[in-house]
Design a protein around this motif. Sequence first.
Motif, PDB file in Angstrom:
ATOM      1  N   MET A   1       0.870  -1.161   0.000  1.00 29.46           N
ATOM      2  CA  MET A   1       0.000   0.000   0.000  1.00 29.46           C
ATOM      3  C   MET A   1       0.910   1.214   0.000  1.00 29.46           C
ATOM      4  SD  MET A   1      -2.995  -1.120   2.681  1.00 29.46           S
ATOM      5  CE  MET A   1      -1.892  -1.166   4.076  1.00 29.46           C
ATOM      6  N   GLU A   2       0.624   2.166  -0.872  1.00 29.34           N
ATOM      7  CA  GLU A   2       1.491   3.331  -0.957  1.00 29.34           C
ATOM      8  C   GLU A   2       0.725   4.570  -1.388  1.00 29.34           C
ATOM      9  OE1 GLU A   2       3.382   3.406  -5.378  1.00 29.34           O
ATOM     10  OE2 GLU A   2       4.202   1.892  -4.040  1.00 29.34           O
ATOM     11  N   THR A   3       1.364   5.699  -1.135  1.00 29.62           N
ATOM     12  CA  THR A   3       0.884   6.971  -1.651  1.00 29.62           C
ATOM     13  C   THR A   3       2.076   7.906  -1.763  1.00 29.62           C
ATOM     14  OG1 THR A   3      -0.817   8.671  -1.471  1.00 29.62           O
ATOM     15  CG2 THR A   3       0.263   8.034   0.578  1.00 29.62           C
ATOM     16  N   VAL A  88       5.285   7.152   0.679  1.00 32.89           N
ATOM     17  CA  VAL A  88       4.917   6.441   1.902  1.00 32.89           C
ATOM     18  C   VAL A  88       4.464   5.045   1.489  1.00 32.89           C
ATOM     19  CG1 VAL A  88       3.373   6.390   3.905  1.00 32.89           C
ATOM     20  CG2 VAL A  88       4.147   8.591   2.967  1.00 32.89           C
ATOM     21  N   GLU A  89       5.067   4.028   2.096  1.00 31.04           N
ATOM     22  CA  GLU A  89       4.694   2.641   1.810  1.00 31.04           C
ATOM     23  C   GLU A  89       4.389   1.938   3.125  1.00 31.04           C
ATOM     24  OE1 GLU A  89       7.193   1.387  -2.036  1.00 31.04           O
ATOM     25  OE2 GLU A  89       8.448   2.008  -0.343  1.00 31.04           O
ATOM     26  N   MET A  90       3.371   1.049   3.083  1.00 27.69           N
ATOM     27  CA  MET A  90       2.953   0.303   4.266  1.00 27.69           C
ATOM     28  C   MET A  90       2.831  -1.169   3.904  1.00 27.69           C
ATOM     29  SD  MET A  90       0.035   2.954   5.578  1.00 27.69           S
ATOM     30  CE  MET A  90      -0.146   3.944   4.109  1.00 27.69           C
ATOM     31  N   LEU A  91       3.405  -2.017   4.719  1.00 29.28           N
ATOM     32  CA  LEU A  91       3.302  -3.450   4.496  1.00 29.28           C
ATOM     33  C   LEU A  91       1.880  -3.901   4.792  1.00 29.28           C
ATOM     34  CD1 LEU A  91       4.842  -6.070   3.822  1.00 29.28           C
ATOM     35  CD2 LEU A  91       5.231  -6.333   6.268  1.00 29.28           C
ATOM     36  N   ASP A  92       1.327  -4.693   3.910  1.00 33.28           N
ATOM     37  CA  ASP A  92      -0.029  -5.210   4.089  1.00 33.28           C
ATOM     38  C   ASP A  92      -0.046  -6.180   5.276  1.00 33.28           C
ATOM     39  OD1 ASP A  92      -2.517  -6.463   3.917  1.00 33.28           O
ATOM     40  OD2 ASP A  92      -2.464  -6.532   1.732  1.00 33.28           O
ATOM     41  N   PRO A  93      -0.843  -5.892   6.312  1.00 35.07           N
ATOM     42  CA  PRO A  93      -0.898  -6.772   7.477  1.00 35.07           C
ATOM     43  C   PRO A  93      -1.383  -8.188   7.162  1.00 35.07           C
ATOM     44  CG  PRO A  93      -1.925  -4.663   7.964  1.00 35.07           C
ATOM     45  CD  PRO A  93      -1.664  -4.690   6.494  1.00 35.07           C
ATOM     46  N   ARG A  94      -2.018  -8.376   6.019  1.00 34.34           N
ATOM     47  CA  ARG A  94      -2.456  -9.727   5.662  1.00 34.34           C
ATOM     48  C   ARG A  94      -1.280 -10.669   5.470  1.00 34.34           C
ATOM     49  NH1 ARG A  94      -6.666  -8.054   1.010  1.00 34.34           N
ATOM     50  NH2 ARG A  94      -4.712  -7.167   0.300  1.00 34.34           N
ATOM     51  N   ALA A 114      -7.552  -2.225   7.059  1.00 31.37           N
ATOM     52  CA  ALA A 114      -8.549  -1.168   6.883  1.00 31.37           C
ATOM     53  C   ALA A 114      -8.074   0.127   7.552  1.00 31.37           C
ATOM     54  CB  ALA A 114      -9.903  -1.607   7.449  1.00 31.37           C
ATOM     55  N   ARG A 115      -7.472   0.007   8.728  1.00 28.66           N
ATOM     56  CA  ARG A 115      -6.963   1.193   9.418  1.00 28.66           C
ATOM     57  C   ARG A 115      -5.817   1.825   8.622  1.00 28.66           C
ATOM     58  NH1 ARG A 115      -8.026   1.685  15.196  1.00 28.66           N
ATOM     59  NH2 ARG A 115      -9.579   0.140  15.787  1.00 28.66           N
ATOM     60  N   LEU A 116      -4.914   0.995   8.118  1.00 27.86           N
ATOM     61  CA  LEU A 116      -3.798   1.521   7.330  1.00 27.86           C
ATOM     62  C   LEU A 116      -4.272   2.102   6.003  1.00 27.86           C
ATOM     63  CD1 LEU A 116      -1.020  -1.115   8.092  1.00 27.86           C
ATOM     64  CD2 LEU A 116      -1.196   1.233   8.948  1.00 27.86           C
ATOM     65  N   GLU A 117      -5.312   1.518   5.430  1.00 33.82           N
ATOM     66  CA  GLU A 117      -5.888   2.102   4.214  1.00 33.82           C
ATOM     67  C   GLU A 117      -6.438   3.495   4.513  1.00 33.82           C
ATOM     68  OE1 GLU A 117      -8.683  -0.949   3.056  1.00 33.82           O
ATOM     69  OE2 GLU A 117      -7.320  -1.676   1.500  1.00 33.82           O
ATOM     70  N   ARG A 118      -7.061   3.657   5.677  1.00 33.00           N
ATOM     71  CA  ARG A 118      -7.570   4.979   6.056  1.00 33.00           C
ATOM     72  C   ARG A 118      -6.417   5.967   6.270  1.00 33.00           C
ATOM     73  NH1 ARG A 118     -11.477   1.743   8.856  1.00 33.00           N
ATOM     74  NH2 ARG A 118     -10.432   2.040  10.856  1.00 33.00           N
ATOM     75  N   VAL A 119      -5.311   5.471   6.822  1.00 36.37           N
ATOM     76  CA  VAL A 119      -4.124   6.315   6.960  1.00 36.37           C
ATOM     77  C   VAL A 119      -3.664   6.766   5.579  1.00 36.37           C
ATOM     78  CG1 VAL A 119      -1.655   6.303   7.561  1.00 36.37           C
ATOM     79  CG2 VAL A 119      -3.332   5.332   9.158  1.00 36.37           C
ATOM     80  N   ARG A 120      -3.507   5.806   4.677  1.00 36.17           N
ATOM     81  CA  ARG A 120      -3.072   6.113   3.306  1.00 36.17           C
ATOM     82  C   ARG A 120      -4.032   7.085   2.632  1.00 36.17           C
ATOM     83  NH1 ARG A 120      -4.391   1.617  -0.091  1.00 36.17           N
ATOM     84  NH2 ARG A 120      -6.356   2.719   0.032  1.00 36.17           N
ATOM     85  N   ASP A 121      -5.326   6.823   2.762  1.00 35.59           N
ATOM     86  CA  ASP A 121      -6.317   7.665   2.102  1.00 35.59           C
ATOM     87  C   ASP A 121      -6.353   9.070   2.695  1.00 35.59           C
ATOM     88  OD1 ASP A 121      -6.838   5.445   0.548  1.00 35.59           O
ATOM     89  OD2 ASP A 121      -8.742   4.981   1.537  1.00 35.59           O
ATOM     90  N   ALA A 122      -6.174   9.186   4.008  1.00 40.76           N
ATOM     91  CA  ALA A 122      -6.138  10.513   4.637  1.00 40.76           C
ATOM     92  C   ALA A 122      -4.934  11.295   4.137  1.00 40.76           C
ATOM     93  CB  ALA A 122      -6.087  10.378   6.161  1.00 40.76           C
ATOM     94  N   LEU A 123      -3.810  10.625   4.021  1.00 43.42           N
ATOM     95  CA  LEU A 123      -2.617  11.280   3.502  1.00 43.42           C
ATOM     96  C   LEU A 123      -2.817  11.669   2.042  1.00 43.42           C
ATOM     97  CD1 LEU A 123       0.032   8.916   5.070  1.00 43.42           C
ATOM     98  CD2 LEU A 123      -0.280  11.332   5.640  1.00 43.42           C
ATOM     99  N   ALA A 124      -3.366  10.752   1.264  1.00 40.12           N
ATOM    100  CA  ALA A 124      -3.574  10.994  -0.168  1.00 40.12           C
ATOM    101  C   ALA A 124      -4.575  12.115  -0.382  1.00 40.12           C
ATOM    102  CB  ALA A 124      -4.050   9.723  -0.864  1.00 40.12           C
ATOM    103  N   GLY A 125      -5.627  12.136   0.402  1.00 40.27           N
ATOM    104  CA  GLY A 125      -6.655  13.155   0.239  1.00 40.27           C
ATOM    105  C   GLY A 125      -6.158  14.545   0.584  1.00 40.27           C
ATOM    106  N   GLY A 137      -6.005   0.707  -3.887  1.00 40.24           N
ATOM    107  CA  GLY A 137      -5.196   1.830  -3.452  1.00 40.24           C
ATOM    108  C   GLY A 137      -3.716   1.603  -3.367  1.00 40.24           C
ATOM    109  N   GLY A 138      -3.200   0.485  -3.805  1.00 39.16           N
ATOM    110  CA  GLY A 138      -1.752   0.325  -3.753  1.00 39.16           C
ATOM    111  C   GLY A 138      -1.357  -1.110  -3.855  1.00 39.16           C
ATOM    112  N   ARG A 139      -0.079  -1.317  -3.769  1.00 42.80           N
ATOM    113  CA  ARG A 139       0.420  -2.688  -3.827  1.00 42.80           C
ATOM    114  C   ARG A 139       0.006  -3.426  -2.576  1.00 42.80           C
ATOM    115  NH1 ARG A 139       6.521  -1.621  -4.729  1.00 42.80           N
ATOM    116  NH2 ARG A 139       6.026   0.529  -5.040  1.00 42.80           N
ATOM    117  N   PRO A 140      -0.425  -4.666  -2.695  1.00 44.77           N
ATOM    118  CA  PRO A 140      -0.794  -5.427  -1.494  1.00 44.77           C
ATOM    119  C   PRO A 140       0.420  -5.716  -0.633  1.00 44.77           C
ATOM    120  CG  PRO A 140      -1.099  -6.796  -3.461  1.00 44.77           C
ATOM    121  CD  PRO A 140      -0.647  -5.426  -3.898  1.00 44.77           C
TER     122      PRO A 140
END
Length: 140
Positions: A1-3, A88-94, A114-125, A137-140
């Motif tokens: 996941m990245e932005t 910004v990149e985040m490792l997928d918790p899955r 889902a929480r990290l996606e909201r982090v990414r989306d808040a930053l992106a927005g 929204g990004g690489r898994p």
Amino acid sequence: METRLDLPYAEAVTRVREALAAEGFGVLTEIDVRATMDAKLGVELEDYVILGACNPSLAYRALEVDRSVGLLLPCTVTVRAEGGTSLVEMLDPRAMVTMTGTPELSPIAEEARARLERVRDALAGATATGAPAGPGGGRP
């Protein structure tokens, strides 16, 4: 996941910390990759930090299912300078479900994602130079 953020590195790191906190994550570890590579190898890299983000309630739930999941905690988030922007990149918790082979971790991993996606989306927005990359929204 990245932005990608249209922000200088230092401001991007601050925004990432704030967005993580808004989703219940604290930063337990911070590795300044640039400083480490310079000190240990004498090489220069761009500004680059690895943040170990932890949501205590999610971590506790995961540890209750499988104590060995501690090897995969905390959630890894990186911020690095790229030109005049920051990535910004985040490792997928899955990944913890896949790596442990413990399907009982799936609901916890999905909530963390889902929480990290909201982090990414808040930053992106607020500051991104474009839409998050890829499906979901990004690489898994």
